[in-house]
Design a protein around this motif. Structure first.
Motif, PDB file in Angstrom:
ATOM      1  N   THR A  48     -65.633 -11.163  14.436  1.00  0.00           N
ATOM      2  CA  THR A  48     -64.853 -10.046  14.974  1.00  0.00           C
ATOM      3  C   THR A  48     -65.737  -8.862  15.336  1.00  0.00           C
ATOM      4  N   ASP A  49     -66.864  -8.712  14.666  1.00  0.00           N
ATOM      5  CA  ASP A  49     -67.806  -7.634  14.999  1.00  0.00           C
ATOM      6  C   ASP A  49     -68.749  -8.034  16.126  1.00  0.00           C
ATOM      7  N   HIS A  50     -68.673  -9.289  16.569  1.00  0.00           N
ATOM      8  CA  HIS A  50     -69.556  -9.843  17.605  1.00  0.00           C
ATOM      9  C   HIS A  50     -71.026  -9.757  17.194  1.00  0.00           C
ATOM     10  N   THR A  51     -71.286 -10.003  15.896  1.00  0.00           N
ATOM     11  CA  THR A  51     -72.660  -9.960  15.400  1.00  0.00           C
ATOM     12  C   THR A  51     -73.090 -11.266  14.744  1.00  0.00           C
ATOM     13  N   LEU A  52     -72.344 -12.326  14.992  1.00  0.00           N
ATOM     14  CA  LEU A  52     -72.674 -13.612  14.380  1.00  0.00           C
ATOM     15  C   LEU A  52     -73.869 -14.233  15.097  1.00  0.00           C
ATOM     16  N   THR A  53     -74.869 -14.564  14.308  1.00  0.00           N
ATOM     17  CA  THR A  53     -76.043 -15.235  14.862  1.00  0.00           C
ATOM     18  C   THR A  53     -76.116 -16.651  14.305  1.00  0.00           C
ATOM     19  N   SER A  54     -76.885 -17.494  14.944  1.00  0.00           N
ATOM     20  CA  SER A  54     -76.988 -18.870  14.475  1.00  0.00           C
ATOM     21  C   SER A  54     -77.689 -18.928  13.116  1.00  0.00           C
ATOM     22  N   SER A  55     -78.669 -18.060  12.896  1.00  0.00           N
ATOM     23  CA  SER A  55     -79.346 -18.072  11.590  1.00  0.00           C
ATOM     24  C   SER A  55     -78.385 -17.656  10.472  1.00  0.00           C
ATOM     25  N   TYR A  56     -77.490 -16.704  10.759  1.00  0.00           N
ATOM     26  CA  TYR A  56     -76.496 -16.293   9.772  1.00  0.00           C
ATOM     27  C   TYR A  56     -75.518 -17.435   9.500  1.00  0.00           C
ATOM     28  N   ALA A  57     -75.092 -18.122  10.548  1.00  0.00           N
ATOM     29  CA  ALA A  57     -74.168 -19.249  10.385  1.00  0.00           C
ATOM     30  C   ALA A  57     -74.812 -20.361   9.567  1.00  0.00           C
ATOM     31  N   TRP A  58     -76.097 -20.652   9.825  1.00  0.00           N
ATOM     32  CA  TRP A  58     -76.789 -21.676   9.041  1.00  0.00           C
ATOM     33  C   TRP A  58     -76.949 -21.247   7.589  1.00  0.00           C
ATOM     34  N   THR A  59     -77.210 -19.968   7.376  1.00  0.00           N
ATOM     35  CA  THR A  59     -77.328 -19.453   6.004  1.00  0.00           C
ATOM     36  C   THR A  59     -76.015 -19.639   5.249  1.00  0.00           C
ATOM     37  N   VAL A  60     -74.910 -19.313   5.910  1.00  0.00           N
ATOM     38  CA  VAL A  60     -73.595 -19.474   5.285  1.00  0.00           C
ATOM     39  C   VAL A  60     -73.307 -20.951   5.035  1.00  0.00           C
ATOM     40  N   PHE A  61     -73.674 -21.801   5.982  1.00  0.00           N
ATOM     41  CA  PHE A  61     -73.471 -23.241   5.812  1.00  0.00           C
ATOM     42  C   PHE A  61     -74.221 -23.757   4.588  1.00  0.00           C
ATOM     43  N   PHE A  62     -75.487 -23.378   4.453  1.00  0.00           N
ATOM     44  CA  PHE A  62     -76.266 -23.845   3.306  1.00  0.00           C
ATOM     45  C   PHE A  62     -75.775 -23.214   1.995  1.00  0.00           C
ATOM     46  N   MET A  63     -75.234 -21.999   2.087  1.00  0.00           N
ATOM     47  CA  MET A  63     -74.646 -21.375   0.908  1.00  0.00           C
ATOM     48  C   MET A  63     -73.432 -22.183   0.430  1.00  0.00           C
ATOM     49  N   VAL A  64     -72.599 -22.616   1.361  1.00  0.00           N
ATOM     50  CA  VAL A  64     -71.428 -23.430   1.012  1.00  0.00           C
ATOM     51  C   VAL A  64     -71.875 -24.791   0.473  1.00  0.00           C
ATOM     52  N   LEU A  65     -72.872 -25.385   1.110  1.00  0.00           N
ATOM     53  CA  LEU A  65     -73.390 -26.677   0.661  1.00  0.00           C
ATOM     54  C   LEU A  65     -73.969 -26.578  -0.758  1.00  0.00           C
ATOM     55  N   ALA A  66     -74.710 -25.512  -1.022  1.00  0.00           N
ATOM     56  CA  ALA A  66     -75.273 -25.307  -2.363  1.00  0.00           C
ATOM     57  C   ALA A  66     -74.168 -25.089  -3.392  1.00  0.00           C
TER      58      ALA A  66
END
Length: 185
Positions: A48-66
């Motif tokens: 919603t802030d239009h600040t999503l980057t691919s590195s942030y998305a991957w970080t969140v993905f690995f956070m969920v996986l962990a």
């Protein structure tokens, strides 16, 4: 609910520490269970802030996986502790029942009653062994989930959190009233 937990802990005797440790592990596991929801909220905020980057998305993905991997390990430890406590408590109770049967009059054994009594008691004990610990897990996890959900809502919006806390308090009061009526019947 808290009476159920305290009764089960008293019934467990010297294995109650395993149930207490498993309750702490269940608490930590519930925190990790809410991480994917928290991560999804963070991603939605970034979108919603239009600040999503691919590195942030991957970080969140690995956070969920962990968090899923940690939950798997914690659940394994939790089940091992609870199962061990349940088996040991049931074994102790079966030995106590055997000791009581030794004191029955000899004529009682010849009438065929001992088989009926033994099967009923051990059947009930097996049911309590299997389902008692599972219900303990349900009660502890439910209480922890309520607390964590209210804390999460407090972070999102304090008015929604206040409404949730009031709703939970009313639900607990209704549950307590239902429990009193059920005990009388």
């Amino acid at each position: 609910m808290l009476k159920f937990i305290s009764r089960l802990l008293r019934f467990s005797g010297r294995d109650a520490w395993k149930l207490k440790v498993s309750a702490v592990i269940s608490f930590v596991e519930s925190i990790f269970a809410n991480i994917p929801i928290f991560a999804a909220l963070l991603v939605i905020i970034k979108i919603t802030d239009h600040t999503l980057t691919s590195s942030y998305a991957w970080t969140v993905f690995f956070m969920v996986l962990a968090s899923l991997a940690v939950r798997w390990v914690l659940r394994y430890i939790f089940v091992r502790l609870q199962s061990d406590a349940a088996c040991r408590v049931a074994a102790r109770e079966r030995i106590k029942i055997g000791d009581l049967f030794k004191r029955f009059p000899m004529s009682y054994f010849t009438d065929g009653n001992i088989g009926n009594v033994t099967s009923v008691i051990t059947g009930d004990l097996s049911f309590a062994e299997d389902h008692g610990m599972m219900k303990l897990d349900d009660v502890i996890s439910g209480l922890i989930s309520i607390v964590l959900a209210c804390a999460f809502l407090l972070w999102v919006d304090w008015l929604v959190a206040a409404a949730s806390i009031v709703s939970c308090a009313l639900a607990f009061a209704a549950f307590h009233a239902i429990e009193k009526v059920t005990k009388r019947q």
